[in-house]
Design a protein around this motif. Structure first.
Motif, PDB file in Angstrom:
ATOM      1  N   ARG A  34       0.822  -1.201   0.000  1.00 31.57           N
ATOM      2  CA  ARG A  34       0.000   0.000   0.000  1.00 31.57           C
ATOM      3  C   ARG A  34       0.855   1.248   0.000  1.00 31.57           C
ATOM      4  O   ARG A  34       0.637   2.198   0.723  1.00 31.57           O
ATOM      5  CB  ARG A  34      -1.000  -0.041   1.142  1.00 31.57           C
ATOM      6  CG  ARG A  34      -2.002  -1.132   0.878  1.00 31.57           C
ATOM      7  CD  ARG A  34      -3.081  -1.206   1.900  1.00 31.57           C
ATOM      8  NE  ARG A  34      -3.933  -0.045   1.856  1.00 31.57           N
ATOM      9  CZ  ARG A  34      -4.339   0.570   2.945  1.00 31.57           C
ATOM     10  NH1 ARG A  34      -3.959   0.176   4.110  1.00 31.57           N
ATOM     11  NH2 ARG A  34      -5.132   1.613   2.856  1.00 31.57           N
ATOM     12  N   HIS A  35       1.802   1.204  -0.893  1.00 33.29           N
ATOM     13  CA  HIS A  35       2.697   2.347  -1.061  1.00 33.29           C
ATOM     14  C   HIS A  35       1.910   3.642  -1.224  1.00 33.29           C
ATOM     15  O   HIS A  35       2.252   4.676  -0.670  1.00 33.29           O
ATOM     16  CB  HIS A  35       3.572   2.096  -2.280  1.00 33.29           C
ATOM     17  CG  HIS A  35       4.277   3.307  -2.776  1.00 33.29           C
ATOM     18  ND1 HIS A  35       5.385   3.808  -2.148  1.00 33.29           N
ATOM     19  CD2 HIS A  35       4.028   4.123  -3.828  1.00 33.29           C
ATOM     20  CE1 HIS A  35       5.798   4.874  -2.794  1.00 33.29           C
ATOM     21  NE2 HIS A  35       4.992   5.093  -3.824  1.00 33.29           N
ATOM     22  N   ARG A  36       0.826   3.580  -1.984  1.00 28.15           N
ATOM     23  CA  ARG A  36       0.085   4.797  -2.276  1.00 28.15           C
ATOM     24  C   ARG A  36      -0.525   5.386  -1.012  1.00 28.15           C
ATOM     25  O   ARG A  36      -0.487   6.587  -0.798  1.00 28.15           O
ATOM     26  CB  ARG A  36      -1.033   4.516  -3.289  1.00 28.15           C
ATOM     27  CG  ARG A  36      -0.550   3.884  -4.544  1.00 28.15           C
ATOM     28  CD  ARG A  36       0.214   4.857  -5.396  1.00 28.15           C
ATOM     29  NE  ARG A  36      -0.641   5.865  -5.975  1.00 28.15           N
ATOM     30  CZ  ARG A  36      -0.195   6.904  -6.663  1.00 28.15           C
ATOM     31  NH1 ARG A  36       1.091   7.068  -6.822  1.00 28.15           N
ATOM     32  NH2 ARG A  36      -1.014   7.773  -7.171  1.00 28.15           N
ATOM     33  N   LEU A  37      -1.078   4.527  -0.196  1.00 32.10           N
ATOM     34  CA  LEU A  37      -1.672   5.033   1.033  1.00 32.10           C
ATOM     35  C   LEU A  37      -0.608   5.625   1.936  1.00 32.10           C
ATOM     36  O   LEU A  37      -0.785   6.676   2.532  1.00 32.10           O
ATOM     37  CB  LEU A  37      -2.422   3.918   1.764  1.00 32.10           C
ATOM     38  CG  LEU A  37      -3.050   4.327   3.096  1.00 32.10           C
ATOM     39  CD1 LEU A  37      -4.059   5.440   2.854  1.00 32.10           C
ATOM     40  CD2 LEU A  37      -3.717   3.153   3.749  1.00 32.10           C
ATOM     41  N   VAL A  38       0.532   4.937   1.998  1.00 28.55           N
ATOM     42  CA  VAL A  38       1.619   5.438   2.820  1.00 28.55           C
ATOM     43  C   VAL A  38       2.015   6.827   2.354  1.00 28.55           C
ATOM     44  O   VAL A  38       2.214   7.743   3.147  1.00 28.55           O
ATOM     45  CB  VAL A  38       2.823   4.484   2.763  1.00 28.55           C
ATOM     46  CG1 VAL A  38       4.043   5.118   3.416  1.00 28.55           C
ATOM     47  CG2 VAL A  38       2.488   3.168   3.444  1.00 28.55           C
ATOM     48  N   LEU A  39       2.076   7.004   1.052  1.00 32.50           N
ATOM     49  CA  LEU A  39       2.439   8.305   0.500  1.00 32.50           C
ATOM     50  C   LEU A  39       1.447   9.369   0.945  1.00 32.50           C
ATOM     51  O   LEU A  39       1.830  10.429   1.419  1.00 32.50           O
ATOM     52  CB  LEU A  39       2.459   8.233  -1.032  1.00 32.50           C
ATOM     53  CG  LEU A  39       2.665   9.562  -1.743  1.00 32.50           C
ATOM     54  CD1 LEU A  39       4.068  10.069  -1.475  1.00 32.50           C
ATOM     55  CD2 LEU A  39       2.426   9.417  -3.241  1.00 32.50           C
ATOM     56  N   ALA A  40       0.174   9.047   0.803  1.00 34.85           N
ATOM     57  CA  ALA A  40      -0.836  10.040   1.152  1.00 34.85           C
ATOM     58  C   ALA A  40      -0.818  10.339   2.643  1.00 34.85           C
ATOM     59  O   ALA A  40      -0.888  11.492   3.060  1.00 34.85           O
ATOM     60  CB  ALA A  40      -2.220   9.544   0.731  1.00 34.85           C
ATOM     61  N   VAL A  41      -0.715   9.294   3.440  1.00 31.27           N
ATOM     62  CA  VAL A  41      -0.715   9.499   4.885  1.00 31.27           C
ATOM     63  C   VAL A  41       0.547  10.245   5.314  1.00 31.27           C
ATOM     64  O   VAL A  41       0.503  11.143   6.160  1.00 31.27           O
ATOM     65  CB  VAL A  41      -0.833   8.150   5.619  1.00 31.27           C
ATOM     66  CG1 VAL A  41      -0.625   8.332   7.106  1.00 31.27           C
ATOM     67  CG2 VAL A  41      -2.195   7.542   5.353  1.00 31.27           C
TER      68      VAL A  41
ATOM     69  N   VAL B  17      -8.292  15.214   4.044  1.00 31.26           N
ATOM     70  CA  VAL B  17      -8.119  13.758   4.098  1.00 31.26           C
ATOM     71  C   VAL B  17      -8.891  13.170   5.267  1.00 31.26           C
ATOM     72  O   VAL B  17      -9.571  12.150   5.132  1.00 31.26           O
ATOM     73  CB  VAL B  17      -6.621  13.399   4.207  1.00 31.26           C
ATOM     74  CG1 VAL B  17      -6.445  11.911   4.485  1.00 31.26           C
ATOM     75  CG2 VAL B  17      -5.904  13.777   2.921  1.00 31.26           C
ATOM     76  N   ALA B  18      -8.782  13.832   6.405  1.00 29.41           N
ATOM     77  CA  ALA B  18      -9.463  13.310   7.597  1.00 29.41           C
ATOM     78  C   ALA B  18     -10.963  13.203   7.370  1.00 29.41           C
ATOM     79  O   ALA B  18     -11.618  12.278   7.847  1.00 29.41           O
ATOM     80  CB  ALA B  18      -9.166  14.210   8.794  1.00 29.41           C
ATOM     81  N   ASP B  19     -11.487  14.137   6.611  1.00 29.85           N
ATOM     82  CA  ASP B  19     -12.929  14.133   6.363  1.00 29.85           C
ATOM     83  C   ASP B  19     -13.303  13.138   5.269  1.00 29.85           C
ATOM     84  O   ASP B  19     -14.281  12.403   5.395  1.00 29.85           O
ATOM     85  CB  ASP B  19     -13.369  15.551   5.962  1.00 29.85           C
ATOM     86  CG  ASP B  19     -14.812  15.576   5.499  1.00 29.85           C
ATOM     87  OD1 ASP B  19     -15.681  15.228   6.312  1.00 29.85           O
ATOM     88  OD2 ASP B  19     -15.066  15.911   4.328  1.00 29.85           O
ATOM     89  N   LEU B  20     -12.515  13.113   4.227  1.00 34.61           N
ATOM     90  CA  LEU B  20     -12.952  12.391   3.034  1.00 34.61           C
ATOM     91  C   LEU B  20     -12.566  10.918   3.027  1.00 34.61           C
ATOM     92  O   LEU B  20     -13.301  10.091   2.485  1.00 34.61           O
ATOM     93  CB  LEU B  20     -12.368  13.071   1.788  1.00 34.61           C
ATOM     94  CG  LEU B  20     -13.044  12.672   0.481  1.00 34.61           C
ATOM     95  CD1 LEU B  20     -14.506  13.098   0.484  1.00 34.61           C
ATOM     96  CD2 LEU B  20     -12.322  13.293  -0.697  1.00 34.61           C
ATOM     97  N   GLN B  21     -11.433  10.585   3.609  1.00 36.16           N
ATOM     98  CA  GLN B  21     -10.970   9.202   3.472  1.00 36.16           C
ATOM     99  C   GLN B  21     -11.975   8.177   4.014  1.00 36.16           C
ATOM    100  O   GLN B  21     -12.293   7.204   3.322  1.00 36.16           O
ATOM    101  CB  GLN B  21      -9.616   9.018   4.129  1.00 36.16           C
ATOM    102  CG  GLN B  21      -9.029   7.641   3.824  1.00 36.16           C
ATOM    103  CD  GLN B  21      -7.528   7.615   3.895  1.00 36.16           C
ATOM    104  OE1 GLN B  21      -6.937   8.433   4.562  1.00 36.16           O
ATOM    105  NE2 GLN B  21      -6.906   6.689   3.207  1.00 36.16           N
TER     106      GLN B  21
END
Lengths: 309, 156
Positions: A34-41, B17-21
């Motif tokens: 989940r590289h993409r999620l890690v990037l976003a987070v 992000v906190a709202d939408l994810q």
């Protein structure tokens, strides 16, 4: 049993939680997937850290004392390529082409030209189209676990470097966190050619030959308050969701007149002229073909609604 | 040429992000299953980060990002959805899940986004690239079908 609608709502709440848990347990076993999620987070985390830091610095009554006080263990003079200049940011320095401007006055980023920004913009409404490479240095607090990236030694400094595989014509960010120096350097660029330039700049990051105080962060300018939900926007939203616009033709169905009259009632004065044209046409029974001034008025109202609401 | 949004220090993206994810995760469940919903949401959020300047100006970012998540991830042939009794909602009819999955995709998406996720018709219309009135039609037909199926099952 509750009605279907209520059942859907309850089930939705539960499966959302289950989906998050499933992803989390799977990632614990296969973190790479989940590289993409890690990037976003990670991006969101950086934003949080920086937001706190800006708040702290702004509250710092202008003190310019470098509270870091950590000297590099092994002082290695960072390279400054020919035709480049060194930029000092607190205990850190890096090099950029000599002609690049270096700003520390809180101005908005200019995405279209190459430059270095040592102070976060004091305006909250900065935006623009990215074309060039910009370098930002930010003072941050936190230990290494607050940052993501590959551990590296940059001219004797312990760094966490996050540099995505470059893709042409896509906004990209490379980040270099220096936890001991409490400095985060970001390089944003778009073109593939600038990816190698970013890489070269990163290679020049190291301990400052002559450490300097961190630049003073000017107070943030309060953002211009966007008007909250108004009677006007509520009326517009009600019309948009009323189902009175034919999906195929775009024509208004019977009943639209009442909505438009309500919108006009709540509209600012400069929004009313095109509404008056539409209302007059609806009052005549919305004869077809639609007159050009009505079409024009519809376009104006649509743009006006998008702008105001 | 791409676009960047705001200064990186602005917490707007983090708030976004906190709202939408979580909303996106829930939205993707019927099409991606509990195994893939979070991935689809992550793809959508990554896109939002990369295109923040454009996304932040959108009237309806949720609907748009729903489409992004759909297009960037592959739909499983049979999305896995847990049965209500296994996830602690005994008040939900067990037949609801199979009935939901038997609906045509457009009806399933519309009724799920509107009633399980609480999205506005305008948001669903953007997500489905259709009009709000068509969303209304899909929802109406889906509810009719679900009620009919659950009633039949209940009397079976």
């Amino acid at each position: 049993m509750p009605d279907v609608i209520e059942q859907l709502r309850k089930y939705g709440e539960v499966v959302e939680q289950r989906a998050v848990e499933t992803a989390a347990s799977r990632d614990a076993m296969r973190p790479v997937r989940r590289h993409r999620l890690v990037l976003a987070v990670a991006a969101a985390s950086v934003l949080v850290v920086l937001g706190v830091v800006v708040a702290l610095i702004t509250r710092d009554d202008g003190s310019t004392t470098n509270s870091v006080g950590v000297a590099p263990q092994q002082v290695v003079t960072p390279p400054v390529p020919a035709g480049w200049k060194a930029v000092t940011y607190g205990p850190v320095q890096f090099a950029v082409p000599a002609e690049w401007p270096v700003y520390d006055d809180g101005r908005c980023y200019d995405w279209s030209t190459y430059g270095v920004y040592l102070v976060t913009p004091v305006y909250s409404s900065c935006s623009g189209t990215a074309r060039a490479l910009n370098v930002y240095a930010v003072r941050v607090a936190g230990d290494a676990s607050d940052f993501s990236g590959t551990p590296q030694q940059l001219n004797g400094l312990r760094a966490l470097v996050s540099a995505p595989d470059p893709v042409d014509n896509r906004p990209q960010v490379s980040r270099v966190a220096l936890p001991e120096q409490e400095v985060l350097i970001e390089l944003r660029f778009v073109s593939l050619a600038d990816a190698s330039l970013a890489h070269e700049i990163i290679s020049t990051i190291g301990a400052a030959e002559v450490p300097a105080p961190f630049p003073v962060q000017p107070p943030m300018v309060p953002p211009t308050a966007k008007p909250g939900p108004s009677e006007f926007c509520t009326a517009v939203e009600d019309f948009r969701t009323s189902g009175l616009i034919d999906a195929a033709s775009g024509a208004f169905r019977q009943g639209a007149l009442a909505y438009f009259e309500r919108i006009r009632e709540a509209a600012p004065s400069d929004s009313r002229p095109p509404l008056d044209v539409i209302i007059a046409w609806l009052q005549q029974g919305a004869p077809l073909p639609k007159p050009s001034d009505v079409s024009q008025a519809e376009l104006q109202t649509t743009q006006d609604w998008a702008r105001r609401c | 040429v791409g676009t960047y949004a705001e200064p990186v220090s602005e917490p707007a993206f983090e708030t976004f992000v906190a709202d939408l994810q979580p909303r996106l995760v829930r939205a993707f469940v019927p099409m991606r299953g509990v195994d893939g919903a979070a991935d689809a949401a992550a793809e959508a959020i990554a896109y939002a980060f990369e295109n923040w300047d454009r996304v932040r100006r959108m009237e309806n970012p949720a609907g748009y990002l729903y489409r992004v998540g759909q297009s960037r991830t592959r739909a499983p042939k049979r999305p896995r959805l847990p049965m209500p009794e296994t996830v602690g909602v005994p008040e939900v009819e067990p037949a609801l899940v199979p009935a939901l999955m038997r609906l045509p995709e457009s009806q399933r998406t519309a009724v799920w986004l509107v009633h399980a996720c609480g999205w506005r018709y305008a948001e669903v219309a953007e997500a489905m690239e259709t009009s709000a009135s068509m969303v209304g039609n899909h929802v109406s037909r889906a509810l009719h079908a679900l009620r009919r199926e659950l009633e039949v099952d209940g009397h079976a």
